[in-house]
Enzyme design. Structure first.
Site, PDB file in Angstrom:
ATOM      1  N   HIS A   1      14.655 -90.745 -32.110  1.00  0.00           N
ATOM      2  CA  HIS A   1      15.660 -90.558 -31.571  1.00  0.00           C
ATOM      3  C   HIS A   1      17.427 -90.202 -31.767  1.00  0.00           C
ATOM      4  CE1 HIS A   1      18.344 -91.030 -27.475  1.00  0.00           C
ATOM      5  NE2 HIS A   1      19.371 -92.683 -28.001  1.00  0.00           N
TER       6      HIS A   1
ATOM      7  N   HIS B   1      14.419 -94.325 -22.305  1.00  0.00           N
ATOM      8  CA  HIS B   1      15.451 -95.979 -22.459  1.00  0.00           C
ATOM      9  C   HIS B   1      16.150 -95.936 -21.021  1.00  0.00           C
ATOM     10  CE1 HIS B   1      16.016 -93.489 -26.714  1.00  0.00           C
ATOM     11  NE2 HIS B   1      15.976 -92.292 -25.922  1.00  0.00           N
TER      12      HIS B   1
END
Ligand code: ZN
Length: 215
Positions: free
Chosen positions: A57, A47
């Site tokens: 995620h 990220h």
């Protein structure tokens, strides 16, 4: 024939979510060290900078980034600028007179102005807005902040809305130089098996001819 780069530079200075792994490059071989080539290794949260979250995620039944379709990351996109207001979810009402004309929508908030300097009070999206966009055929949403949910959110309502609508997401975009309007977007994630996200090199151009330009 303009191509607009909307990925911020990634370096060891890039701000990451507090507690997340910063980007670091280590050079194992180098010309200055007498080697015949330069060779590095990197450690980083995926990220980092402009990136695509995968559904794994934010949902136990989600898919890794290598299993996501590519089509949503490639095609017509609309940049909508909203009035900058700190620490606030963008609501459907904030669209004002903006009509959704493209299948990809990128929100310019200017509320996370320096990719190398973390600020807690960036703007995010409301789950209602994500459902509103999905109802209008939108397949990808993007934002110029680190997350579609506020920093302190633990229930991640907007990430859950992404899961429910199967919408793809881009976070960490740099839209400072981009005028609101309609563009062609290319922002492909890497096919890293099972990963929860991937950095993307995101670009916008005004026409598809800009991509196939004469060389
Ligand atoms: Zn993310």
């Amino acid at each position: 024939m303009a191509i607009f780069d909307i990925s911020p530079l990634v370096s060891d200075q890039t701000a990451v979510f507090p507690g997340d792994t910063p980007f670091q490059a280590e050079f194992l071989m180098s010309f200055s060290g007498g080697n015949h080539l330069e060779l590095s290794r990197i450690t980083s949260t995926p990220h980092i900078g402009a990136h695509a979250d995968s559904s794994s995620h934010y949902h136990a039944k989600g898919k890794g980034i290598s299993d996501r379709p590519l089509r949503p990351y490639l095609g017509r996109a609309q940049v909508i600028e909203v009035e900058a207001q700190k620490d606030r979810r963008i609501q459907v009402a904030d669209l004002k007179e903006s009509v959704i004309t493209e299948k990809r929508v990128l929100f310019k908030t200017l509320s996370f102005p320096d990719p190398n300097k973390w600020n807690d009070d960036f703007m995010s999206l409301s789950p209602e807005l994500i459902h509103y966009l999905a109802d209008r055929g939108v397949v990808l949403v993007g934002i110029d902040t680190p997350s579609v949910d506020p920093m302190t959110s633990k229930s991640l309502e907007s990430h859950q809305a992404l899961y429910q609508t199967e919408m793809c997401v881009l976070e960490g975009l740099d839209l400072q130089k981009i005028q609101p309007g309609s563009y062609y977007l290319v922002a492909l994630p890497l096919a890293i098996q099972g990963l929860d996200a991937s950095p993307v090199r995101a670009i916008l151009c005004e026409t598809i001819e800009d991509l196939t330009g004469v060389d």
